[in-house]
Motif scaffolding. Structure first.
Motif, PDB file in Angstrom:
ATOM      1  N   SER A   1       0.809  -1.213   0.000  1.00  0.00           N
ATOM      2  CA  SER A   1       0.000   0.000   0.000  1.00  0.00           C
ATOM      3  C   SER A   1       0.845   1.267   0.000  1.00  0.00           C
ATOM      4  O   SER A   1       0.395   2.326  -0.456  1.00  0.00           O
ATOM      5  CB  SER A   1      -0.936   0.007   1.217  1.00  0.00           C
ATOM      6  OG  SER A   1      -0.188  -0.053   2.428  1.00  0.00           O
ATOM      7  N   ASP A   2       2.074   1.191   0.510  1.00  0.00           N
ATOM      8  CA  ASP A   2       2.946   2.365   0.573  1.00  0.00           C
ATOM      9  C   ASP A   2       3.705   2.621  -0.726  1.00  0.00           C
ATOM     10  O   ASP A   2       4.294   3.683  -0.913  1.00  0.00           O
ATOM     11  CB  ASP A   2       3.968   2.218   1.711  1.00  0.00           C
ATOM     12  CG  ASP A   2       3.348   2.378   3.086  1.00  0.00           C
ATOM     13  OD1 ASP A   2       2.382   3.166   3.204  1.00  0.00           O
ATOM     14  OD2 ASP A   2       3.815   1.719   4.028  1.00  0.00           O
ATOM     15  N   TYR A   3       3.692   1.655  -1.625  1.00  0.00           N
ATOM     16  CA  TYR A   3       4.467   1.757  -2.862  1.00  0.00           C
ATOM     17  C   TYR A   3       3.843   2.777  -3.798  1.00  0.00           C
ATOM     18  O   TYR A   3       2.629   2.772  -4.029  1.00  0.00           O
ATOM     19  CB  TYR A   3       4.512   0.395  -3.541  1.00  0.00           C
ATOM     20  CG  TYR A   3       5.345   0.322  -4.806  1.00  0.00           C
ATOM     21  CD1 TYR A   3       6.730   0.320  -4.752  1.00  0.00           C
ATOM     22  CD2 TYR A   3       4.736   0.233  -6.060  1.00  0.00           C
ATOM     23  CE1 TYR A   3       7.493   0.229  -5.915  1.00  0.00           C
ATOM     24  CE2 TYR A   3       5.485   0.139  -7.218  1.00  0.00           C
ATOM     25  CZ  TYR A   3       6.871   0.138  -7.134  1.00  0.00           C
ATOM     26  OH  TYR A   3       7.617   0.048  -8.290  1.00  0.00           O
ATOM     27  N   GLY A   4       4.678   3.679  -4.324  1.00  0.00           N
ATOM     28  CA  GLY A   4       4.156   4.687  -5.227  1.00  0.00           C
ATOM     29  C   GLY A   4       5.255   5.440  -5.927  1.00  0.00           C
ATOM     30  O   GLY A   4       6.394   4.965  -6.046  1.00  0.00           O
TER      31      GLY A   4
ATOM     32  N   GLY B   1       0.831   0.262  -9.031  1.00  0.00           N
ATOM     33  CA  GLY B   1       1.369  -0.211  -7.760  1.00  0.00           C
ATOM     34  C   GLY B   1       1.989  -1.590  -7.812  1.00  0.00           C
ATOM     35  O   GLY B   1       2.616  -2.030  -6.835  1.00  0.00           O
ATOM     36  N   ASN B   2       1.817  -2.282  -8.929  1.00  0.00           N
ATOM     37  CA  ASN B   2       2.398  -3.622  -9.077  1.00  0.00           C
ATOM     38  C   ASN B   2       3.509  -3.665 -10.126  1.00  0.00           C
ATOM     39  O   ASN B   2       3.999  -4.738 -10.472  1.00  0.00           O
ATOM     40  CB  ASN B   2       1.298  -4.627  -9.458  1.00  0.00           C
ATOM     41  CG  ASN B   2       0.311  -4.847  -8.333  1.00  0.00           C
ATOM     42  OD1 ASN B   2       0.704  -5.070  -7.185  1.00  0.00           O
ATOM     43  ND2 ASN B   2      -0.969  -4.758  -8.643  1.00  0.00           N
ATOM     44  N   ILE B   3       3.911  -2.503 -10.607  1.00  0.00           N
ATOM     45  CA  ILE B   3       4.977  -2.435 -11.606  1.00  0.00           C
ATOM     46  C   ILE B   3       6.290  -2.104 -10.910  1.00  0.00           C
ATOM     47  O   ILE B   3       6.372  -1.157 -10.133  1.00  0.00           O
ATOM     48  CB  ILE B   3       4.643  -1.366 -12.677  1.00  0.00           C
ATOM     49  CG1 ILE B   3       3.354  -1.752 -13.405  1.00  0.00           C
ATOM     50  CG2 ILE B   3       5.798  -1.208 -13.666  1.00  0.00           C
ATOM     51  CD1 ILE B   3       2.844  -0.677 -14.357  1.00  0.00           C
ATOM     52  N   THR B   4       7.330  -2.881 -11.173  1.00  0.00           N
ATOM     53  CA  THR B   4       8.605  -2.699 -10.480  1.00  0.00           C
ATOM     54  C   THR B   4       9.354  -1.487 -11.029  1.00  0.00           C
ATOM     55  O   THR B   4       9.102  -1.042 -12.153  1.00  0.00           O
ATOM     56  CB  THR B   4       9.501  -3.934 -10.651  1.00  0.00           C
ATOM     57  OG1 THR B   4       9.899  -4.035 -12.030  1.00  0.00           O
ATOM     58  CG2 THR B   4       8.779  -5.211 -10.223  1.00  0.00           C
ATOM     59  N   PRO B   5      10.306  -0.956 -10.255  1.00  0.00           N
ATOM     60  CA  PRO B   5      11.127   0.146 -10.762  1.00  0.00           C
ATOM     61  C   PRO B   5      11.849  -0.208 -12.060  1.00  0.00           C
ATOM     62  O   PRO B   5      11.975   0.627 -12.958  1.00  0.00           O
ATOM     63  CB  PRO B   5      12.109   0.400  -9.622  1.00  0.00           C
ATOM     64  CG  PRO B   5      11.374  -0.015  -8.392  1.00  0.00           C
ATOM     65  CD  PRO B   5      10.568  -1.221  -8.823  1.00  0.00           C
ATOM     66  N   GLU B   6      12.303  -1.455 -12.162  1.00  0.00           N
ATOM     67  CA  GLU B   6      13.005  -1.884 -13.378  1.00  0.00           C
ATOM     68  C   GLU B   6      12.060  -1.872 -14.582  1.00  0.00           C
ATOM     69  O   GLU B   6      12.443  -1.478 -15.699  1.00  0.00           O
ATOM     70  CB  GLU B   6      13.577  -3.289 -13.183  1.00  0.00           C
ATOM     71  CG  GLU B   6      14.689  -3.392 -12.157  1.00  0.00           C
ATOM     72  CD  GLU B   6      14.185  -3.349 -10.717  1.00  0.00           C
ATOM     73  OE1 GLU B   6      15.004  -3.064  -9.818  1.00  0.00           O
ATOM     74  OE2 GLU B   6      12.967  -3.586 -10.486  1.00  0.00           O
TER      75      GLU B   6
END
Length: 276
Positions: free
Chosen positions: A154-157, A256-261
Motif C-alpha cells: 500500500s505504501d508503494y508509489g 502499484g504492481n509495476i517494479t522500478p526496473e
C-alpha cells in the motif's frame, strides 16, 4: 560534543511548528547519525547539512568530516551558527550558507546528513538524490516507509520508484517525537541512501520521473488506461502507438504492481513518443 539543550539556550530560540522547526535534541541519535555514512562511503570529505538549526548535528558532523557546509534559511540562526562555530569557520572547516535549500545553488559535497523539514522533504530530497552522493536523512516515518516500499504494498508509489532509481534506501532507526524540541505530532525515522545511479540509468531521467508521476496519478487504473489518460502530464504524443509496443501482461497491471526496473524499461519505450 556540544549539548543540544544548551545550544538552544545560547541561541535563545524555540522551535516553531508553524515554520516546520523541530530541533533534534537527543544526544544518542545525534551521535549515531554521522556513523550511518560509514558503511556506504569510503570518505565523508565535505558533508552537506540542510537546515542546521542551532548546530547540534553540525557539531557531530565536524568531528566526522573534513569540511561541513551548513545551509540555514533563518537569519537569526545563521548569525548564531557563525558566532558559535567561529573557530571552525576561521579554520576553513565549516561554511554557513544562508538561504532556502529549495532554491539556493547547492555546493559540491561528498555526502549529506540532515534533519529535513517535513513539509519540503520530497523537494529537498530530489535536489540531493541526482547528485549521486551518500545521504542520511531524518524524515517523517510515513514518508520513510514510502521511500523504501516494495511493489504490491500500500505504501508503494511514485516516491518509492523515484527513490529506487537513484539509490538503495534503508530505514536504519526510528525516531520518537520526544527526540525533538518541540515534539512533532508524528513519528520520524532515519533513512540511509546509497547511490546507485548508473546501474539502471535511463537515457532521459527527467522524462522517466515525469512518466512515473503521470502513471501514478492513475494508480487505480491499468497501465494501459493510465498511459492514455495522462498524456497531458507525461508529454506522450501517441499513446496508442506506445501501448501497442507493451506486452499485454504489463498493460493489465496497475502502477502499484509495476517494479522500478519495469518502469525504467517502459520509460525508454515511451520517450520515443514525445517531442522532447
Amino acid at each position: 560534543m556540544r549539548d543540544p539543550d544548551q545550544l538552544l539556550a545560547r541561541a535563545g530560540v524555540r522551535g516553531n511548528p508553524k515554520k516546520d522547526q523541530h530541533f533534534l535534541i537527543d544526544d544518542r541519535i545525534l551521535d549515531r547519525l554521522p556513523t550511518y555514512l560509514d558503511e556506504i562511503t569510503a570518505t565523508t570529505g565535505t558533508i552537506l547539512e540542510i537546515g542546521a538549526g542551532t548546530g547540534a548535528l553540525t557539531d557531530r558532523l565536524l568531528a566526522a568530516g573534513d569540511h561541513v557546509i551548513a545551509i540555514e534559511r533563518d537569519q537569526e540562526l545563521v548569525e548564531f551558527l557563525r558566532k558559535e562555530f567561529a573557530d571552525a569557520i576561521e579554520e576553513g572547516r565549516m561554511t554557513v550558507i544562508q538561504g532556502d535549500a529549495l532554491s539556493v545553488e547547492l555546493p559540491e559535497f561528498d555526502s549529506s546528513v540532515s534533519n529535513l523539514p517535513y513539509g519540503v522533504s520530497s523537494e529537498i530530497l530530489f535536489r540531493l538524490l541526482p547528485k549521486g552522493r551518500p545521504l542520511v536523512v531524518t524524515v517523517q516515518k510515513e514518508f520513510a516507509e514510502r521511500m523504501v516500499a516494495e511493489p504490491g504494498t500500500s505504501d508503494y508509489g511514485r516516491l518509492s520508484v523515484s527513490t529506487d532509481y537513484y539509490a538503495d534506501a534503508e530505514i536504519v532507526e526510528p525516531v520518537p517525537p520526544e527526540a525533538f524540541s518541540p515534539p512533532p505530532a508524528v513519528e520520524s525515522a532515519v533513512v540511509r541512501l546509497q547511490p546507485t545511479i548508473g546501474a539502471d540509468t535511463v537515457s532521459d531521467p527527467e522524462f522517466f520521473l515525469r512518466f512515473v508521476k503521470a502513471v501514478f496519478t492513475q494508480r487505480r487504473k491499468t497501465l494501459r488506461n493510465a498511459i492514455r489518460n495522462t498524456t497531458h502530464i507525461s508529454g506522450i504524443t501517441d499513446a496508442n502507438a506506445l501501448v501497442e509496443e507493451i506486452s499485454e501482461d504489463l498493460l493489465r497491471k496497475r502502477p502499484g504492481n509495476i517494479t522500478p526496473e519495469e518502469f525504467a524499461t517502459l520509460a525508454e519505450k515511451a520517450v520515443a513518443y514525445t517531442d522532447d
